[in-house]
Design a protein around this motif. Structure first.
Motif, PDB file in Angstrom:
ATOM      1  N   THR A 150       3.400 -80.302 -25.313  1.00 37.86           N
ATOM      2  CA  THR A 150       4.234 -81.154 -25.601  1.00 37.86           C
ATOM      3  C   THR A 150       4.763 -81.591 -26.931  1.00 37.86           C
ATOM      4  OG1 THR A 150       3.257 -82.631 -23.531  1.00 37.86           O
ATOM      5  CG2 THR A 150       4.883 -83.821 -25.300  1.00 37.86           C
ATOM      6  N   VAL A 178      -2.395 -89.501 -29.368  1.00 39.63           N
ATOM      7  CA  VAL A 178      -2.850 -88.625 -28.085  1.00 39.63           C
ATOM      8  C   VAL A 178      -3.887 -87.447 -28.910  1.00 39.63           C
ATOM      9  CG1 VAL A 178      -2.173 -86.456 -26.978  1.00 39.63           C
ATOM     10  CG2 VAL A 178      -0.940 -88.605 -26.990  1.00 39.63           C
ATOM     11  N   TYR A 179      -3.862 -87.102 -30.100  1.00 39.16           N
ATOM     12  CA  TYR A 179      -4.819 -85.894 -30.649  1.00 39.16           C
ATOM     13  C   TYR A 179      -6.040 -86.761 -30.869  1.00 39.16           C
ATOM     14  CZ  TYR A 179      -1.626 -82.358 -30.081  1.00 39.16           C
ATOM     15  OH  TYR A 179      -0.766 -81.449 -29.533  1.00 39.16           O
ATOM     16  N   GLY A 183      -1.572 -79.280 -22.136  1.00 40.75           N
ATOM     17  CA  GLY A 183      -0.517 -80.111 -21.927  1.00 40.75           C
ATOM     18  C   GLY A 183      -0.158 -80.930 -22.957  1.00 40.75           C
ATOM     19  N   ALA A 184      -1.148 -81.283 -23.613  1.00 44.23           N
ATOM     20  CA  ALA A 184      -1.032 -82.174 -24.885  1.00 44.23           C
ATOM     21  C   ALA A 184      -0.159 -81.357 -26.242  1.00 44.23           C
ATOM     22  CB  ALA A 184      -2.219 -82.773 -25.332  1.00 44.23           C
ATOM     23  N   LEU A 218      16.336 -91.785 -26.352  1.00 39.67           N
ATOM     24  CA  LEU A 218      17.165 -91.061 -27.382  1.00 39.67           C
ATOM     25  C   LEU A 218      18.522 -90.339 -26.352  1.00 39.67           C
ATOM     26  CD1 LEU A 218      17.536 -89.312 -29.815  1.00 39.67           C
ATOM     27  CD2 LEU A 218      16.917 -87.455 -28.910  1.00 39.67           C
ATOM     28  N   SER A 271       0.600 -88.359 -23.024  1.00 35.42           N
ATOM     29  CA  SER A 271       1.526 -87.656 -23.900  1.00 35.42           C
ATOM     30  C   SER A 271       3.017 -87.283 -23.311  1.00 35.42           C
ATOM     31  CB  SER A 271       1.006 -86.390 -24.716  1.00 35.42           C
ATOM     32  OG  SER A 271       1.085 -85.431 -23.864  1.00 35.42           O
ATOM     33  N   THR A 272       2.830 -86.766 -21.960  1.00 31.66           N
ATOM     34  CA  THR A 272       3.877 -86.291 -21.536  1.00 31.66           C
ATOM     35  C   THR A 272       4.657 -87.397 -21.095  1.00 31.66           C
ATOM     36  OG1 THR A 272       3.035 -86.184 -19.464  1.00 31.66           O
ATOM     37  CG2 THR A 272       3.348 -84.151 -20.321  1.00 31.66           C
ATOM     38  N   PHE A 284      17.803 -90.518 -33.517  1.00 27.78           N
ATOM     39  CA  PHE A 284      16.840 -89.515 -33.490  1.00 27.78           C
ATOM     40  C   PHE A 284      15.847 -89.954 -34.670  1.00 27.78           C
ATOM     41  CE2 PHE A 284      15.391 -85.524 -35.575  1.00 27.78           C
ATOM     42  CZ  PHE A 284      15.154 -84.882 -34.557  1.00 27.78           C
ATOM     43  N   THR A 342      12.126 -89.675 -25.062  1.00 29.82           N
ATOM     44  CA  THR A 342      13.387 -88.667 -25.172  1.00 29.82           C
ATOM     45  C   THR A 342      14.490 -89.376 -24.313  1.00 29.82           C
ATOM     46  OG1 THR A 342      11.842 -87.103 -25.103  1.00 29.82           O
ATOM     47  CG2 THR A 342      14.028 -86.132 -24.581  1.00 29.82           C
ATOM     48  N   GLN A 364       6.339 -89.246 -24.010  1.00 29.46           N
ATOM     49  CA  GLN A 364       7.412 -88.148 -24.842  1.00 29.46           C
ATOM     50  C   GLN A 364       8.654 -88.506 -24.047  1.00 29.46           C
ATOM     51  OE1 GLN A 364       6.811 -86.171 -27.801  1.00 29.46           O
ATOM     52  NE2 GLN A 364       8.983 -86.923 -27.641  1.00 29.46           N
ATOM     53  N   PHE A 409       7.988 -80.849 -28.836  1.00 29.85           N
ATOM     54  CA  PHE A 409       8.863 -81.790 -29.339  1.00 29.85           C
ATOM     55  C   PHE A 409       9.562 -81.299 -30.874  1.00 29.85           C
ATOM     56  CE2 PHE A 409       7.981 -84.531 -33.020  1.00 29.85           C
ATOM     57  CZ  PHE A 409       8.995 -85.513 -32.954  1.00 29.85           C
ATOM     58  N   SER A 412       7.747 -90.485 -32.024  1.00 28.72           N
ATOM     59  CA  SER A 412       6.904 -89.372 -31.221  1.00 28.72           C
ATOM     60  C   SER A 412       5.695 -89.048 -32.071  1.00 28.72           C
ATOM     61  CB  SER A 412       7.915 -88.098 -31.044  1.00 28.72           C
ATOM     62  OG  SER A 412       8.902 -88.429 -30.258  1.00 28.72           O
ATOM     63  N   ILE A 413       6.046 -88.857 -33.499  1.00 26.80           N
ATOM     64  CA  ILE A 413       4.999 -88.780 -34.210  1.00 26.80           C
ATOM     65  C   ILE A 413       3.611 -89.497 -34.193  1.00 26.80           C
ATOM     66  CG2 ILE A 413       4.147 -88.630 -36.757  1.00 26.80           C
ATOM     67  CD1 ILE A 413       7.152 -87.249 -37.172  1.00 26.80           C
ATOM     68  N   PHE A 445      13.703 -91.492 -32.813  1.00 25.45           N
ATOM     69  CA  PHE A 445      12.856 -90.868 -31.637  1.00 25.45           C
ATOM     70  C   PHE A 445      11.768 -89.923 -32.569  1.00 25.45           C
ATOM     71  CE2 PHE A 445      12.983 -86.459 -30.350  1.00 25.45           C
ATOM     72  CZ  PHE A 445      12.350 -86.508 -29.268  1.00 25.45           C
ATOM     73  N   ALA A 446      12.215 -89.707 -33.507  1.00 24.93           N
ATOM     74  CA  ALA A 446      10.945 -88.610 -34.270  1.00 24.93           C
ATOM     75  C   ALA A 446       9.878 -89.464 -34.490  1.00 24.93           C
ATOM     76  CB  ALA A 446      11.758 -88.082 -35.439  1.00 24.93           C
ATOM     77  N   GLY A 457      -3.479 -86.274 -22.445  1.00 27.38           N
ATOM     78  CA  GLY A 457      -2.692 -85.337 -21.962  1.00 27.38           C
ATOM     79  C   GLY A 457      -1.441 -85.727 -21.216  1.00 27.38           C
ATOM     80  N   TYR A 484      -5.509 -80.120 -19.888  1.00 28.66           N
ATOM     81  CA  TYR A 484      -5.009 -81.448 -20.462  1.00 28.66           C
ATOM     82  C   TYR A 484      -4.762 -81.013 -22.017  1.00 28.66           C
ATOM     83  CZ  TYR A 484      -7.196 -83.242 -16.329  1.00 28.66           C
ATOM     84  OH  TYR A 484      -7.382 -83.630 -15.274  1.00 28.66           O
ATOM     85  N   TRP A 514      17.758 -79.571 -32.355  1.00 28.35           N
ATOM     86  CA  TRP A 514      18.466 -80.747 -32.254  1.00 28.35           C
ATOM     87  C   TRP A 514      19.374 -80.682 -33.703  1.00 28.35           C
ATOM     88  CZ3 TRP A 514      20.246 -84.256 -28.747  1.00 28.35           C
ATOM     89  CH2 TRP A 514      20.829 -85.516 -29.214  1.00 28.35           C
ATOM     90  N   HIS A 555       2.067 -88.861 -30.900  1.00 29.51           N
ATOM     91  CA  HIS A 555       1.344 -87.678 -30.918  1.00 29.51           C
ATOM     92  C   HIS A 555      -0.030 -87.797 -31.615  1.00 29.51           C
ATOM     93  CE1 HIS A 555       3.725 -84.658 -28.892  1.00 29.51           C
ATOM     94  NE2 HIS A 555       4.732 -85.729 -29.252  1.00 29.51           N
TER      95      HIS A 555
END
Lengths: 442, 119
Positions: free
Chosen positions: A415, B114-115, A411-412, B79, B68-69, B100, B76, B72, A419, B107-108, B103-104, B65, A408, A426, B111
């Motif tokens: 990702t 997630v953390y 995975g995190a 986007l 987050s996938t 974009f 995406t 994301q 990104f 995503s921030i 999206f950015a 985990g 896990y 990009w 994350h």
């Protein structure tokens, strides 16, 4: 100076010899017909010698009242007026029950007659035979009438002293219901039975036996002296016949030149009922982590905890509470609704009166209680409950990152890295396209 | 951008046709996004299988985990739809740069959560 001290010691000795040795008080009210008061002089003098202050009152006298302003006037009450049908208005079954909740001890004598006390007995789940049917036994062969029976006390009883000679008894037997607070002190002999010899009707006896099942009114499951200990600690002794306490039976010989045990037995009953013996109390309890001394405000799941209770027993000889390591079967519960831990609480060797154990706090958080709930027949009920919260470990109290969770974490992290890479590429692609488009336009 | 069957005469299966059409008609930028999406999908599947077959303990780590996938992937995918030139009529007010940036930022924030949830 020396003589002064001597006088002081003498006075102290005299007063301590006079003071009664009950843990709850010295004052005793005896409700007895004045004409029969002298029949029980051996029993009453025995109590007086121990230092009890006896107050006599006829059943129909108005004073002294047993409860004044919701406060019991006496520490103990003896009801020997077993044949009285009408008591003064302050002595009712209700007021006697109230006395019990006010921690007053009672000795109640019954008779073959139907009295208010017979209906009170039913409240204690004592079933009495129909009126006029005393206990009779034709064994052993003797010159006395069959309703005067010598009964050998159970030598294993913790209430009675050892080696009591057989006790003369005459009165009604009691059949005990399934109230757990009730226990027999003296059982009827195996050959005895209830019979309608005292003016009762055989039909009534048969009827009541049919209600309770065959053999209800015969044999040794009947009790003639019964103890009851209320949840509040007050003690009641029901005696099937008041003659058990009489001078006549105390002096009567059981067999040739063997004195009857009545005097000793009566005194033992009073000793127990007036809370001189088998009286325990929990002085204090303590709990702390193993290898610590001060209690914690809350424990964490999985802690090793030590619990100790200090229990003392009343010593009637000195009137003091002595530490007592005398009980081997005390249990400790650690409960949240249900006991999550139930463990023995044995006496700690070398520390008199201390009972201790250590256990692991279960993996369950919530408000827990250390509970001692000790109920043994004859002994004071012990109850103690200490509330402690049990909390889960703090955020830094356990490992945060476990090897099992690496997929896990990977995975995190992947990702996030992907990104960042994606964003970089990009934006780089953007720049390239802009250059391209700029090159085209130029 | 449904691929048109441009070559009916060829004896190929539908999948091959689809793959070919995709290769021919999709811009490099969209292919790049698709590669990223494919990676996220694989990562999510691996974590889900690990959870089912091995252990879901600690569960918060799995949730972090896996989500987050998934998160994301969603960001995406949005986007992708916003920068696709064929969807220009749908997103008249959203320039590719703006898309974009959204999206950015999304995503921030994702994350960040997630953390916080992972440990």
């Amino acid at each position: 100076m020396l003589s002064f001290r001597r006088i002081f010691l003498l006075i102290a000795a005299v007063t301590s010899a006079v003071s009664a040795k009950s843990s709850t008080g010295d004052s005793v009210l005896v409700v007895v017909e004045p004409s029969r008061q002298n029949d029980y002089s051996i029993f009453f003098n025995g109590l007086k010698e121990k230092g009890y202050e006896l107050t006599f009152r006829a059943p129909k006298e108005e004073k002294p009242v047993i409860i004044q302003d919701d406060v019991p006037s006496f520490a103990h009450v003896i009801l020997f007026a077993s044949e009285t049908k009408n008591f003064a208005k302050d002595i009712t079954p209700q007021s006697l029950v109230e006395l019990l909740s006010l921690k007053t001890n009672l000795i109640i004598a019954l008779s073959t007659k139907q009295t208010p006390l017979s209906s009170l007995a039913a409240e204690f789940s004592i079933v009495l035979p129909p009126p006029g049917t005393p206990l009779v036994s034709y064994f052993p062969e003797r010159s006395e009438p069959p309703s005067v029976i010598p009964i050998a006390p159970d030598s294993s009883s913790s209430i009675l002293s050892k080696d009591i000679h057989p006790v003369w008894f005459s009165g009604v037997p009691m059949s005990l219901g399934n109230n757990p607070l009730l226990f027999p002190i003296l059982r009827a002999p195996a050959e005895s039975f209830a019979a309608e010899v005292d003016g009762g009707s055989a039909d009534a006896l048969v009827d009541s036996a049919e209600k309770g099942g065959e053999g209800l009114w015969a044999g040794s499951q009947l009790s003639v002296v019964t103890g009851f200990q209320a949840l509040g600690g007050a003690r009641v002794t029901w005696v099937g016949g008041v003659e058990l306490f009489s001078d006549e039976y105390a002096k009567k010989e059981v067999s040739k030149s063997v004195e009857s045990g009545n005097k000793k037995f009566a005194s033992d009953i009073a000793t127990w009922t007036f809370q001189e013996t088998l009286v325990l109390r929990i002085d204090r309890t303590e709990h702390h982590l193993v290898n610590a001394t001060s209690p914690k405000e809350h424990y964490t799941t999985g802690d090793e905890v030590e619990f100790a209770a200090y229990i003392s027993k009343f010593n009637p000889k000195t009137g003091k509470w002595d530490p007592c390591a005398c009980r081997k079967d005390i249990q400790l519960d650690f409960t949240m609704l249900d006991p999550h831990v139930r463990t023995a609480l044995p006496p700690v060797p070398g520390a008199p009166g201390k009972y201790g154990t250590a256990f692991r706090v279960p993996d369950r958080h919530g408000v827990f209680k250390f509970v001692i709930d000790y109920k043994r027949k004859g002994w004071t009920h012990l109850h103690s409950s200490t509330t402690v919260p049990v909390v889960p470990p703090r955020h830094d109290g356990y490992p945060r990152f476990l090897s099992a969770a690496w997929p896990y974490y990977a995975g995190a992290i992947s990702t996030s890295v992907a990104f960042l890479l994606f964003s970089a590429l990009w934006l780089a692609g953007d720049v390239r396209e802009m250059k391209k488009s700029k090159g085209k336009s130029e | 951008m449904a691929p048109k069957s441009s070559a009916p005469t060829q004896q190929t299966t539908a999948i091959q046709t689809l793959w070919k059409a995709y290769n021919e008609q999709t811009s490099d930028r969209l292919k790049f996004i698709d590669a990223f999406l494919f990676f996220l999908m694989l990562s999510g599947i691996v974590q889900f299988l690990y959870c089912i077959l091995v252990t879901n303990f600690p569960f918060n780590a799995f949730l972090a985990g896996f989500s987050s996938t998934v998160g994301q992937f969603v960001l995406t995918a949005s986007l992708r739809s916003q920068v696709n030139p064929e969807n220009k009529n749908e997103f008249k007010e959203v320039s590719p740069e703006r898309a974009f940036a959204d999206f950015a930022l999304g995503s921030i924030v994702l994350h960040f959560f997630v953390y916080n949830f992972l440990g």
